[in-house]
Write a protein that holds these residues in place. Structure first.
Motif: not given
Length: 551
Positions: A357-364
């Motif tokens: 999920a972090a890889r696909v959606n980017g940092p937050r």
């Protein structure tokens, strides 16, 4: 400025590194306004002075994984939770059925899975007590049910019924006939779906009862870790009726592998409904997943086969790819995954999904949770810190009780048995931990969990040096896991979890300083008062308001 309340006459344990121990605390408009000498100076003619009577004031506790509605409803049926034998359960069921002839179903909740050999319960034992009505009893872990023959008949479970996906119909030895034991939700749900549901008001009353119990234990925030659509409305009614709830809550919407894509649009609307209805009391930024089952029933997903069943790796409720896709989808909607995973295989799949999920959606700013984490493969332990995953742990499970000695250890063997509930190892790796009870699975009182985390012993003090003593943690660390750790999980570390000026006055008054209390005595340390944003929710003070300048 004159304070509304000043606490003095005991120890103030702030949980903050810069001023860990003080002697006074002031509250104004529901928030901490001063500490120490400044708090004492804030007393005025209308200030309520609370004498701590030599005890301690601390940040109130959270519970990062609990089931308030389900647990409350479980209190309504046959009283099987305290039974210590199969015969005792059968007698409790018989008595309850005789006293409630109008009940279509006989239900009960929370009995111990080790009371029958290998956790195998026979329908015929219940038939002897109630032959003409269906009986459904759930074990303390809620992953196994014991039913009678009439319940099996109504569910359509026969010798010809195959095991459903994600569940097991336990069979009689040497036969394909159902025994009366059902494991995991694939087998439980067809029966649970037949049980008449209590009214909405009965749900609300059950929630209010459990919320009062939490307040009495010093808890002011909970993570409801399994919320069905109707449960959200229960929370809203309870939070907006009368004086409101004595606890805040974050609701974790359940998402299963069946039709999860079709349910995605509903999640954001349900979040908006909850947070709009009770701002300040309810949030809904969590989605709950079950990666696997539980070790004691052989349904937790393991990387290597079970010792007592060499052909079985347990039950994985999701394929790795499907869980990763679902977690990525809810992450894109701004939700946090809260993934039940006990086996090392389940933990790995959960971590892989969070990483995807972090890889696909980017940092937050993410606060994903893996709940329970009973077994972690050594290669996966550092991934908690690397991925920012919170390990939500149930400290009461970290003891060699009969669940552990009779069911768990024989199923996983000594090597895996020696790396269970790695509190200290996770902290040493840099991971964040938060504690929860998983009530009604185990007791909801945080002080009981803290005592176990510190001693790793049974209530009887077994073993003398603690079970897996390298994983013991100190009292201050255990307290923080139930306060600051839960506040971080809730995205509210700037609001509560430590005692600093400007923070919400979510407070608990204990009869003695827990840091100076013998670890074995922590479990029985009385909770004398609880405050939610400066409002008394439990204790002598909640019943008898303190006069200005008095106790």
């Amino acid at each position: 400025m004159q304070a509304d309340i000043v606490f003095t006459g005991g120890t103030i344990r702030t949980g903050a590194a810069e001023s860990p121990v003080l002697d006074a605390l002031a509250v104004t408009d529901g928030r901490i306004s001063a500490l120490g000498a400044e708090a004492l100076a804030a007393r005025g003619s209308s200030t309520v002075v609370v004498d701590l009577r030599g005890g301690a004031l601390l940040p109130a506790f959270g519970d990062g994984h609990v089931h308030p509605v389900m647990g409350g409803l479980g209190l309504l049926g046959a009283p099987v939770r305290e039974c210590t034998s199969v015969e005792g359960i059968v007698e409790a069921v018989r008595n309850w059925a005789d006293e409630h002839p109008e009940a279509e179903w006989v239900t009960g909740d929370g009995f111990d899975a080790w009371l029958a050999p290998d956790g195998r319960f026979d329908a015929r034992w219940l038939d002897a007590a109630v032959p003409d009505r269906p009986v459904l009893l759930r074990t303390m872990d809620h992953h196994t049910a014991w039913v009678n023959s009439e319940a099996l008949r109504r569910a359509g479970f026969t010798a010809a019924t195959p095991d459903p996906a994600g569940g097991e119909i336990v069979r009689r030895e040497g036969s394909v006939e159902p025994l009366g034991t059902l494991r995991e939700f694939g087998a439980l749900l067809p029966v649970l779906g037949l049980v008449p549901q209590p009214s909405h008001q009965a749900h609300v009353d059950a929630l209010c009862e459990t919320a009062a119990r939490f307040a009495a234990a010093g808890v002011t925030w909970v993570q409801d870790a399994w919320v069905e659509p109707q449960h959200a409305e229960v929370w809203i009614t309870a939070a907006t009726s009368g004086q409101g709830l004595p606890v805040r809550a974050d609701l974790g919407f359940f998402l299963g592998p069946e039709q999860w894509r079709e349910q995605l649009p509903e999640l954001a609307a349900r979040r908006e409904r909850v947070e709009g209805a009770a701002p300040g009391l309810l949030t809904a930024h969590t989605v709950k997943f079950f990666a696997d089952g539980v070790v004691e029933s052989g349904t937790a997903a393991l990387l290597e086969p079970y010792t007592d069943c060499p052909h079985s790796h347990g039950i994985a409720n999701w394929t790795p790819g499907e869980l990763a896709e679902a977690v990525t989808a809810i992450d894109a909607l701004g939700f946090e995954p809260h993934i039940h995973a006990l086996g090392d295989g389940g933990v790995r799949v959960a971590l892989d999904a969070i990483e995807a999920a972090a890889r696909v959606n980017g940092p937050r700013d993410r606060r994903p949770v893996v709940a329970h984490a009973q077994l972690i493969d050594p290669a996966d332990l550092p991934r908690f810190a690397e991925l920012g995953v919170i390990a939500n742990l149930q400290p009461l499970w970290a003891q060699p009780d009969r669940l552990m000695t009779d069911l768990i250890l024989p199923r996983i063997g000594p090597e895996r048995g020696a790396r269970q509930y790695q509190f200290a190892a996770l902290l040493a790796s840099g991971a964040r931990i938060a504690f929860g009870s998983d009530w009604p699975v185990t007791d909801y009182e945080p002080l009981r969990g803290i005592a176990t985390a510190v001693t790793r012993q049974t209530p009887e003090g077994i073993p003398e040096g603690g079970w897996l003593p390298q994983e013991r943690i100190d009292i201050a660390t255990a307290l923080a896991a139930y306060s600051a750790g839960c506040a971080h999980q809730a995205f509210e570390e700037k609001e509560w979890g430590v005692l600093r000026p400007g923070m919400r006055a979510d407070l608990v008054h204990l009869a003695a300083d827990p840091v100076e209390t013998a670890p074995r005595d922590l479990a029985d340390l009385p909770v004398l008062g609880t405050w939610l944003a400066g409002r008394r929710t439990h204790g002598f003070y909640a019943l008898f308001p303190v006069s200005p300048g008095g106790r």
